[in-house]
Design an enzyme around this catalytic site. Structure first.
Site, PDB file in Angstrom:
ATOM      1  N   CYS A  78      21.552  -8.081  -7.920  1.00 54.60           N
ATOM      2  CA  CYS A  78      21.692  -6.703  -8.398  1.00 54.60           C
ATOM      3  C   CYS A  78      22.755  -5.975  -7.582  1.00 54.60           C
ATOM      4  O   CYS A  78      22.661  -5.923  -6.351  1.00 54.60           O
ATOM      5  CB  CYS A  78      20.349  -5.980  -8.265  1.00 54.60           C
ATOM      6  N   CYS A  84      19.269   1.189  -3.898  1.00 53.65           N
ATOM      7  CA  CYS A  84      18.152   1.586  -4.753  1.00 53.65           C
ATOM      8  C   CYS A  84      16.820   1.632  -4.015  1.00 53.65           C
ATOM      9  O   CYS A  84      16.102   2.610  -4.086  1.00 53.65           O
ATOM     10  CB  CYS A  84      18.080   0.630  -5.947  1.00 53.65           C
ATOM     11  N   CYS A  87      13.602  -2.745  -4.920  1.00 56.60           N
ATOM     12  CA  CYS A  87      13.295  -4.127  -4.525  1.00 56.60           C
ATOM     13  C   CYS A  87      13.557  -4.265  -3.023  1.00 56.60           C
ATOM     14  O   CYS A  87      14.444  -3.618  -2.496  1.00 56.60           O
ATOM     15  CB  CYS A  87      14.206  -5.124  -5.242  1.00 56.60           C
ATOM     16  N   CYS A 165      18.675  -2.624 -14.755  1.00 58.84           N
ATOM     17  CA  CYS A 165      17.730  -2.923 -13.676  1.00 58.84           C
ATOM     18  C   CYS A 165      17.224  -4.334 -13.959  1.00 58.84           C
ATOM     19  O   CYS A 165      16.581  -4.570 -14.981  1.00 58.84           O
ATOM     20  CB  CYS A 165      16.583  -1.921 -13.669  1.00 58.84           C
ATOM     21  N   TYR A 318     -13.828  -0.331 -11.424  1.00 58.50           N
ATOM     22  CA  TYR A 318     -12.423   0.102 -11.447  1.00 58.50           C
ATOM     23  C   TYR A 318     -11.732  -0.544 -12.656  1.00 58.50           C
ATOM     24  O   TYR A 318     -10.701  -1.200 -12.526  1.00 58.50           O
ATOM     25  CB  TYR A 318     -11.683  -0.288 -10.165  1.00 58.50           C
ATOM     26  N   GLU A 339     -14.979   3.380 -14.542  1.00 60.83           N
ATOM     27  CA  GLU A 339     -13.630   3.839 -14.173  1.00 60.83           C
ATOM     28  C   GLU A 339     -13.664   5.358 -14.076  1.00 60.83           C
ATOM     29  O   GLU A 339     -14.346   6.027 -14.842  1.00 60.83           O
ATOM     30  CB  GLU A 339     -12.669   3.343 -15.277  1.00 60.83           C
ATOM     31  N   CYS A 414      -4.690  -5.336  -4.876  1.00 65.42           N
ATOM     32  CA  CYS A 414      -3.235  -5.178  -4.772  1.00 65.42           C
ATOM     33  C   CYS A 414      -2.831  -4.887  -3.333  1.00 65.42           C
ATOM     34  O   CYS A 414      -1.673  -4.589  -3.070  1.00 65.42           O
ATOM     35  CB  CYS A 414      -2.762  -4.068  -5.712  1.00 65.42           C
TER      36      CYS A 414
HETATM   37  N1  SAH Z   1      -8.711  -3.246 -13.714  1.00 63.51           N
HETATM   38  C1  SAH Z   1      -7.703  -2.430 -14.307  1.00 63.51           C
HETATM   39  C2  SAH Z   1      -7.234  -1.243 -13.451  1.00 63.51           C
HETATM   40  C3  SAH Z   1      -7.023  -1.500 -11.994  1.00 63.51           C
HETATM   41  S1  SAH Z   1      -6.186  -0.207 -11.145  1.00 63.51           S
HETATM   42  C4  SAH Z   1      -6.524  -3.243 -14.754  1.00 63.51           C
HETATM   43  O1  SAH Z   1      -6.352  -4.360 -14.304  1.00 63.51           O
HETATM   44  O2  SAH Z   1      -5.759  -2.789 -15.587  1.00 63.51           O
HETATM   45  C5  SAH Z   1      -7.508   0.626 -10.306  1.00 63.51           C
HETATM   46  C6  SAH Z   1      -8.258   1.607 -11.161  1.00 63.51           C
HETATM   47  O3  SAH Z   1      -9.268   2.206 -10.380  1.00 63.51           O
HETATM   48  C7  SAH Z   1      -7.440   2.748 -11.716  1.00 63.51           C
HETATM   49  O4  SAH Z   1      -7.589   2.754 -13.109  1.00 63.51           O
HETATM   50  C8  SAH Z   1      -8.058   4.013 -11.082  1.00 63.51           C
HETATM   51  O5  SAH Z   1      -8.073   5.119 -11.952  1.00 63.51           O
HETATM   52  C9  SAH Z   1      -9.463   3.549 -10.802  1.00 63.51           C
HETATM   53  N2  SAH Z   1     -10.223   4.231  -9.738  1.00 63.51           N
HETATM   54  C10 SAH Z   1      -9.765   4.769  -8.591  1.00 63.51           C
HETATM   55  N3  SAH Z   1     -10.778   5.184  -7.818  1.00 63.51           N
HETATM   56  C11 SAH Z   1     -11.935   4.913  -8.488  1.00 63.51           C
HETATM   57  C12 SAH Z   1     -13.328   5.078  -8.185  1.00 63.51           C
HETATM   58  N4  SAH Z   1     -13.734   5.614  -7.048  1.00 63.51           N
HETATM   59  N5  SAH Z   1     -14.223   4.638  -9.103  1.00 63.51           N
HETATM   60  C13 SAH Z   1     -13.819   4.067 -10.256  1.00 63.51           C
HETATM   61  N6  SAH Z   1     -12.525   3.888 -10.584  1.00 63.51           N
HETATM   62  C14 SAH Z   1     -11.583   4.288  -9.706  1.00 63.51           C
END
Ligand code: SAH
Length: 465
Positions: A78, A84, A87, A165, A318, A339, A414
């Site tokens: 790039c 930037c 990356c 990009c 989540y 969520e 993550c």
């Molecule tokens: N499993 C999903 C999203 C993962 S990202 C996927 O793979 O697409 C993490 C998620 O946790 C986000 O959507 C965020 O809004 C949510 N989140 C953050 N804090 C939270 C909590 N205390 N209880 C429940 N969800 C939560």
């Protein structure tokens, strides 16, 4: 008390050999044991550096001359890589990136979680690690009367124009360039952060990698967009496969990209895409994983680790828009997703219907509040999947898992540091981490995703079965 002097001085030059790479892609050199972080240095390389900052216990340097490049060094493809900042690892071969991420995960699990007796598999990378992002959000500015669309130069608010990009889907580049030209033709003013004047703030493109459907979102300060009809018409004529043109209005002085008001200017409110054989409706504001090819790899691993036979009750904590829940639902008796964002739960419910899945139930709330309530009500999970944000799981949730005693916990993460911290808590509460699979969801950046499989200790005798 004598003050320990740093063995280096600011603005001095040193010859060093880089020993390591930090997780964010800086080379680590040691001068008399004192670590100096140098952007762009790779392990094994000999170089001349200039020390630019000295802190208590460490310092920063700049690479001045490379005497011996690493065999893993490559020319970053790039042209704007250095300016930037999006990356961090393009100067390292893709093989080298995967190895560095693997080493990082192993080290963090051992150092933070004291988890050493665990299989950390080699990182699952992409066959072609370019052009993977399905969403672009590009700020718009003005230069000599014309529009520029690109990225903010590091530590400044100047927008650098970007023609392409390389980690974006090619179609997203086409959308950004085309929309920029159309808006320029009709004299649309770019938003100016300092004066809070002007109209067009960001151009956003979303692309369904499987369906090839395109969504264009114009994020504006004002509802009024001059020549709106003509702009929309030209987008329809010039952007291939466009299915949805949206305006999002953000009148605030903020660096949050989207505002609260969203209008369909033309076409559908959603585009569709698939992860595996599950179909998702994606609206301008909904969360959707940005690398769908690797998301499938990650979720299939999560599903494998959940070891479902069709009889299980599973909790997906989540759950976002229900992506993992819907994957699990096909193999489980019942899935409960939780969520905190209400719109995401609406999406999750709609996505379940879209796929004819009726054994998934979704609740809005904090996982650490809702799951203890479910537990009190007698809901007993055989398997719990968690996929928290970077800060990891709330301790109250981990304690509920320990009390509920599901046979398996699948932890999607993550952030290796919070994963390591939380695995330690679960291990102390009676679980054993069997294996961890890192997946490269964001090639050329410093991020690495992991999925870990844990089993209740009394089960460990038959793990792997
Ligand atoms: N499993 C999903 C999203 C993962 S990202 C996927 O793979 O697409 C993490 C998620 O946790 C986000 O959507 C965020 O809004 C949510 N989140 C953050 N804090 C939270 C909590 N205390 N209880 C429940 N969800 C939560």
């Amino acid at each position: 008390m004598t003050k320990v002097e740093a063995p280096v001085a600011k603005n001095e030059y040193y010859d060093v050999t880089f020993e390591d790479l930090t997780h964010d892609g800086a080379g680590v050199a040691k001068i008399d044991g004192f670590p100096i972080f140098v952007a762009n240095g790779l392990p094994g390389e000999k170089a001349k550096i200039k020390v630019i900052k000295v802190k208590k216990g460490y310092g920063y340097g700049r690479l001045i001359e490379l005497y011996e490049p690493s065999p893993d060094r490559v020319d970053a493809p790039c042209p704007i890589y250095k300016q930037c900042g999006g990356c961090q690892l393009q100067h390292l071969s893709y093989e080298g990136q995967l190895k560095a991420k693997h080493k990082h995960v192993k080290e963090v699990l051992a150092r933070i979680g004291k988890i050493e007796d665990v299989i950390v598999h080699p990182v699952l990378g992409m066959g072609n690690p370019w052009r993977y992002r399905n969403k672009a959000q590009v700020p718009v500015g003005e230069r000599e009367g014309g529009l520029v669309a690109g990225f903010y130069q590091q530590r400044s608010h100047e927008i650098i124009n970007m023609e392409a990009c390389l980690i974006q889907q090619g179609m997203n580049d086409v959308v950004v360039q085309t929309v920029k030209k159309i808006c320029e033709k009709y004299g649309v003013k770019a938003y100016n952060e300092e004066t809070h004047k002007g109209v067009l703030r960001h151009i956003m493109a979303r692309y369904g990698a499987v369906t090839k459907e395109v969504m264009v979102v114009l994020i504006t300060r004002t509802e009024d967009l001059p020549h709106k009809k003509k702009i929309v018409q030209e987008i329809i004529e010039n952007v291939p496969n466009v299915k949805s043109i949206i305006q999002n209005i953000n009148p605030k002085r903020t660096n949050v990209i989207m505002g609260d008001e969203t209008k369909v200017l033309w076409g559908a409110e959603y585009i569709y895409d698939y992860i595996g054989d599950i179909k998702f409706a994606i609206s301008a504001r909904s969360f959707y994983q940005v690398n769908p090819e690797q998301t499938k790899v990650l979720y299939e691993k999560a599903l494998e680790y959940a070891q479902l036979t069709g009889e299980e009750t599973v909790i997906d904590a989540y759950c976002g828009i229900g992506t993992i829940s819907l994957f699990l639902a096909k193999k489980a008796k019942k899935v409960y997703g939780v969520e905190v964002v209400p719109e995401a739960i609406e999406d999750a419910k709609r996505n379940a219907k879209l796929n004819g899945i009726d054994n998934a139930e979704f609740a809005v709330g904090e996982a650490e509040v809702v799951i203890p309530k479910w537990y009190e009500q007698g809901i007993q999970a055989d398997c719990i999947v968690v996929d928290p944000p970077r800060k990891g799981c709330d301790e109250a949730l981990l304690q509920t898992i320990i009390a509920m005693k599901p046979k398996r916990v699948v932890y999607v993460s993550c952030n290796p540091a919070t994963l390591a911290r939380d695995l330690r808590i679960l291990e102390d509460g009676g679980y054993k981490t069997i294996e961890v699979q890192p997946v490269d969801m964001f090639p050329h950046t410093n991020h690495v995703e992991n999925v870990a499989k844990l089993v209740l200790k009394e089960e460990t005798s038959c793990f792997g079965s």
